[in-house]
Design an enzyme around this catalytic site. Structure first.
Site, PDB file in Angstrom:
ATOM      1  N   TRP A 288     -23.210  20.317  15.929  1.00  0.00           N
ATOM      2  CA  TRP A 288     -23.887  19.355  15.051  1.00  0.00           C
ATOM      3  C   TRP A 288     -22.869  19.009  13.969  1.00  0.00           C
ATOM      4  CZ3 TRP A 288     -28.294  17.092  16.337  1.00  0.00           C
ATOM      5  CH2 TRP A 288     -29.190  17.765  17.185  1.00  0.00           C
TER       6      TRP A 288
ATOM      7  N   CYS B 157       0.829  -1.217   0.000  1.00  0.00           N
ATOM      8  CA  CYS B 157       0.000   0.000   0.000  1.00  0.00           C
ATOM      9  C   CYS B 157       0.863   1.267   0.000  1.00  0.00           C
ATOM     10  CB  CYS B 157      -0.918   0.013   1.222  1.00  0.00           C
ATOM     11  SG  CYS B 157      -1.777  -1.534   1.462  1.00  0.00           S
TER      12      CYS B 157
ATOM     13  N   ASP C  74      -6.537 -11.352  -0.883  1.00  0.00           N
ATOM     14  CA  ASP C  74      -7.149 -10.974  -2.163  1.00  0.00           C
ATOM     15  C   ASP C  74      -7.682 -12.162  -2.968  1.00  0.00           C
ATOM     16  OD1 ASP C  74      -6.285  -8.444  -1.526  1.00  0.00           O
ATOM     17  OD2 ASP C  74      -4.936  -8.214  -3.246  1.00  0.00           O
TER      18      ASP C  74
HETATM   19  P1  FAD Z   1      -0.424 -10.258  -2.219  1.00  0.00           P
HETATM   20  O1  FAD Z   1       0.133  -9.188  -1.364  1.00  0.00           O
HETATM   21  O2  FAD Z   1      -0.632  -9.994  -3.666  1.00  0.00           O
HETATM   22  O3  FAD Z   1       0.508 -11.533  -2.059  1.00  0.00           O
HETATM   23  C1  FAD Z   1       0.296 -12.718  -2.762  1.00  0.00           C
HETATM   24  C2  FAD Z   1       1.648 -13.347  -3.011  1.00  0.00           C
HETATM   25  O4  FAD Z   1       1.469 -14.678  -3.468  1.00  0.00           O
HETATM   26  C3  FAD Z   1       2.436 -12.624  -4.084  1.00  0.00           C
HETATM   27  O5  FAD Z   1       3.626 -12.121  -3.527  1.00  0.00           O
HETATM   28  C4  FAD Z   1       2.675 -13.700  -5.135  1.00  0.00           C
HETATM   29  O6  FAD Z   1       3.942 -13.621  -5.731  1.00  0.00           O
HETATM   30  C5  FAD Z   1       2.526 -14.978  -4.342  1.00  0.00           C
HETATM   31  N1  FAD Z   1       2.116 -16.136  -5.142  1.00  0.00           N
HETATM   32  C6  FAD Z   1       1.027 -16.234  -5.942  1.00  0.00           C
HETATM   33  N2  FAD Z   1       0.962 -17.449  -6.503  1.00  0.00           N
HETATM   34  C7  FAD Z   1       2.040 -18.142  -6.052  1.00  0.00           C
HETATM   35  C8  FAD Z   1       2.531 -19.457  -6.292  1.00  0.00           C
HETATM   36  N3  FAD Z   1       1.882 -20.296  -7.100  1.00  0.00           N
HETATM   37  N4  FAD Z   1       3.675 -19.840  -5.667  1.00  0.00           N
HETATM   38  C9  FAD Z   1       4.337 -18.982  -4.841  1.00  0.00           C
HETATM   39  N5  FAD Z   1       3.916 -17.731  -4.596  1.00  0.00           N
HETATM   40  C10 FAD Z   1       2.775 -17.307  -5.176  1.00  0.00           C
HETATM   41  N6  FAD Z   1      -4.890  -2.002   0.382  1.00  0.00           N
HETATM   42  C11 FAD Z   1      -5.384  -1.249   1.398  1.00  0.00           C
HETATM   43  O7  FAD Z   1      -6.084  -1.788   2.257  1.00  0.00           O
HETATM   44  N7  FAD Z   1      -5.111   0.082   1.491  1.00  0.00           N
HETATM   45  C12 FAD Z   1      -4.321   0.724   0.595  1.00  0.00           C
HETATM   46  O8  FAD Z   1      -4.078   1.924   0.711  1.00  0.00           O
HETATM   47  C13 FAD Z   1      -3.790  -0.035  -0.484  1.00  0.00           C
HETATM   48  N8  FAD Z   1      -2.986   0.548  -1.408  1.00  0.00           N
HETATM   49  C14 FAD Z   1      -2.460  -0.206  -2.398  1.00  0.00           C
HETATM   50  C15 FAD Z   1      -1.620   0.407  -3.317  1.00  0.00           C
HETATM   51  C16 FAD Z   1      -1.064  -0.329  -4.345  1.00  0.00           C
HETATM   52  C17 FAD Z   1      -0.169   0.341  -5.336  1.00  0.00           C
HETATM   53  C18 FAD Z   1      -1.342  -1.728  -4.456  1.00  0.00           C
HETATM   54  C19 FAD Z   1      -0.750  -2.546  -5.580  1.00  0.00           C
HETATM   55  C20 FAD Z   1      -2.177  -2.338  -3.554  1.00  0.00           C
HETATM   56  C21 FAD Z   1      -2.743  -1.604  -2.513  1.00  0.00           C
HETATM   57  N9  FAD Z   1      -3.584  -2.188  -1.575  1.00  0.00           N
HETATM   58  C22 FAD Z   1      -4.113  -1.423  -0.559  1.00  0.00           C
HETATM   59  C23 FAD Z   1      -3.962  -3.611  -1.697  1.00  0.00           C
HETATM   60  C24 FAD Z   1      -3.073  -4.530  -0.842  1.00  0.00           C
HETATM   61  O9  FAD Z   1      -1.739  -4.321  -1.170  1.00  0.00           O
HETATM   62  C25 FAD Z   1      -3.477  -5.974  -1.104  1.00  0.00           C
HETATM   63  O10 FAD Z   1      -4.828  -6.113  -0.782  1.00  0.00           O
HETATM   64  C26 FAD Z   1      -2.656  -6.949  -0.270  1.00  0.00           C
HETATM   65  O11 FAD Z   1      -1.322  -6.934  -0.659  1.00  0.00           O
HETATM   66  C27 FAD Z   1      -3.222  -8.356  -0.434  1.00  0.00           C
HETATM   67  O12 FAD Z   1      -2.440  -9.258   0.263  1.00  0.00           O
HETATM   68  P2  FAD Z   1      -2.406 -10.790  -0.174  1.00  0.00           P
HETATM   69  O13 FAD Z   1      -1.459 -11.464   0.741  1.00  0.00           O
HETATM   70  O14 FAD Z   1      -3.772 -11.321  -0.307  1.00  0.00           O
HETATM   71  O15 FAD Z   1      -1.832 -10.758  -1.677  1.00  0.00           O
END
Ligand code: FAD
Length: 443
Positions: free
Chosen positions: A428, A42, A277
């Site tokens: 208010w 983020c 996500d």
């Molecule tokens: P990710 O952080 O995407 O991590 C998933 C990981 O799994 C990745 O590193 C990937 O490489 C790995 N992976 C996938 N498949 C495989 C595989 N088969 N083998 C090994 N590894 C694998 N959210 C907010 O709440 N507030 C904000 O202000 C905000 N700002 C953001 C700004 C930007 C520019 C971005 C890009 C995102 C922002 N977000 C924000 C969203 C937030 O970053 C994501 O919601 C969060 O990172 C999700 O976490 P995650 O662990 O689900 O997925």
């Protein structure tokens, strides 16, 4: 017991850290295909805009720290398949990792427009830390100092500010009429004014058709609205949950296309959890399962999964859709449902939009805020809110999120006991005024 966590972004590390704290006897391996784990995605726009100088400041926890805490972290390792019958993960290269419990934290992937030239040098997406490092490095090298952002969602907006901070002239190209459609056009006007006052050109209702090598700059974007040259093109048109592995494993996917989970973060298979996500979350206002790819949700779901798999029953109580971003001098925030979502959830929405000063006019500074509230005509329940202004939008939306969380009717919102002193609000508050206005609308 052996736990394998796939994905080291936000949800995976949160799961692994919590599980190892709760049950140090667990043998936990977290694999990540990229180079980095546990970082603040983020904050990447602020790193690119150079507010944060050094990428190491974005790292929340290093692999070494995880290892000290009993979690084996392996980077540069991609899971290729999962055999649920034999309970093994197969890695690219053929190695296998047996598990008793598996956690999918595979995140989301940027959506690409699928146009010719989107793989040219200088065309970027921004999802992971190496993307941000690549963009920042590239920005130092470009000569004509122009960027185009395709997509006017919240990441596109944050990146406008980052590019301006980095001294890059920025144009946005958006398919829709207004940027960030989660906010109503009346409030969107403030966003348009802010973009204009920072000399950002927004081309609305413009479809990107192709990218080719440029003349005066490196690249040229071809649209139905003309050709535009820039050295850097950022594609920011949204993300899609990464569910390839889950689909091949035969896990149930929800209506949104993300992995279906229960409140314990368990998937349709009893040995497999999903967080972040890549999976759904229960929306407490719509009462539907939804996919909201935000970092705070990933962290909370990870903690809940970590507790459950370590034998401490816990539930993730859901979300209300709170979100915010900053654009130059504006706070832009929303929570709950918008009109379209409210209708889809079976409500009869009625709304009000008020404009007012957050603090008494006698105090210095610009505090004009637009606040929209939405309620259900038949039950009187608050359904959602949106706020845009230079000051106090996020705190008001957070207050309203708490109201939505506990299912308050608008009538009670109109008399909420909120802290008042002239430097912060009015007797208010705009929340009270909007709620009482909405009461009148509802009759
Ligand atoms: P990710 O952080 O995407 O991590 C998933 C990981 O799994 C990745 O590193 C990937 O490489 C790995 N992976 C996938 N498949 C495989 C595989 N088969 N083998 C090994 N590894 C694998 N959210 C907010 O709440 N507030 C904000 O202000 C905000 N700002 C953001 C700004 C930007 C520019 C971005 C890009 C995102 C922002 N977000 C924000 C969203 C937030 O970053 C994501 O919601 C969060 O990172 C999700 O976490 P995650 O662990 O689900 O997925």
């Amino acid at each position: 017991r052996r736990v394998v966590v796939i994905g080291g972004g936000a949800g995976g590390p949160s799961t692994a850290a919590e599980a190892s704290r709760r049950d140090p006897s667990l043998s936990i391996t977290m694999i990540e295909q990229g180079e980095y784990v546990s970082y603040a995605a983020c904050s990447m726009p602020y790193y690119i805009g150079d507010l944060i100088k050094d990428e190491s400041k974005l790292i929340a926890r290093t692999p070494e720290k995880f290892r000290e805490g009993g979690v084996d972290v392996r980077t540069g390792v991609q899971a290729e398949g999962v055999d649920l019958k034999d309970q093994v993960v197969t890695l690219v290269g053929g190695e296998t990792l047996p598990f008793d419990v598996l956690v999918l934290a595979t995140g989301a992937r940027p959506i690409l427009p699928g146009i010719p030239g989107e793989d040219l040098e200088g065309v970027f997406t921004l999802k992971q830390l190496p993307d941000a490092i690549g963009i920042k490095k590239y920005l130092r090298e470009i000569k004509c100092r122009k960027a185009i952002i395709v997509g006017a969602g919240f990441i596109g907006m944050e990146m406008c500010e980052a590019f301006v901070d980095a001294g890059v002239e920025t144009t946005m190209v958006n398919m829709g009429k207004m940027p960030v459609p989660r906010w109503d056009p009346e409030l969107g006007q403030l966003i348009l004014e802010s973009l204009k006052s920072h000399r950002i050109k927004l081309l609305a209702e413009t479809k990107s058709l192709a990218i080719e090598k440029g003349g005066s700059c490196n690249l040229r974007l071809i649209t139905n609205n003309g050709h535009f040259e820039a050295d850097l093109i950022l594609l920011a048109i949204g993300v899609r949950p990464s569910v390839g592995l889950a689909g091949e494993m035969g896990l149930v996917l929800g209506r949104t296309g993300a992995i279906s989970v229960n409140l314990s973060q368990r998937t349709s298979h009893p040995s497999v959890y999903a967080v972040g996500d890549c999976c759904e979350a229960f929306h407490r206002v719509s009462k539907q399962w939804t996919n909201v790819p935000l970092g705070d949700i990933a962290n909370k779901q990870g903690r809940v999964a970590g507790q459950n798999l370590a034998g401490f029953p816990s539930i993730f109580p859901g979300i209300v859709g709170a979100q915010a971003f900053k654009l130059f001098d504006l706070e832009i925030a929303a929570t709950g449902l918008d009109e379209r979502e409210a209708i889809a959830a079976g409500y009869s929405p009625v709304s009000t939009l008020i404009w007012g000063e957050v603090v008494p006019l006698s105090l210095p500074g610009e505090t004009r805020l637009g606040l929209k509230l939405l309620a259900d005509k038949s039950t009187g329940l608050l359904l959602g809110a949106q706020a845009v202004g230079p000051h106090g939008a996020v705190s008001r939306i957070n207050t309203l999120s708490a109201a939505l969380w506990s299912g308050l009717p608008v009538e009670e919102v109109g008399y909420l006991d909120l802290a008042y002193a002239p430097p912060f609000s009015r007797a208010w508050d705009l929340i009270h005024i909007a709620a009482q206005d909405l009461m009148k609308e509802m009759g």
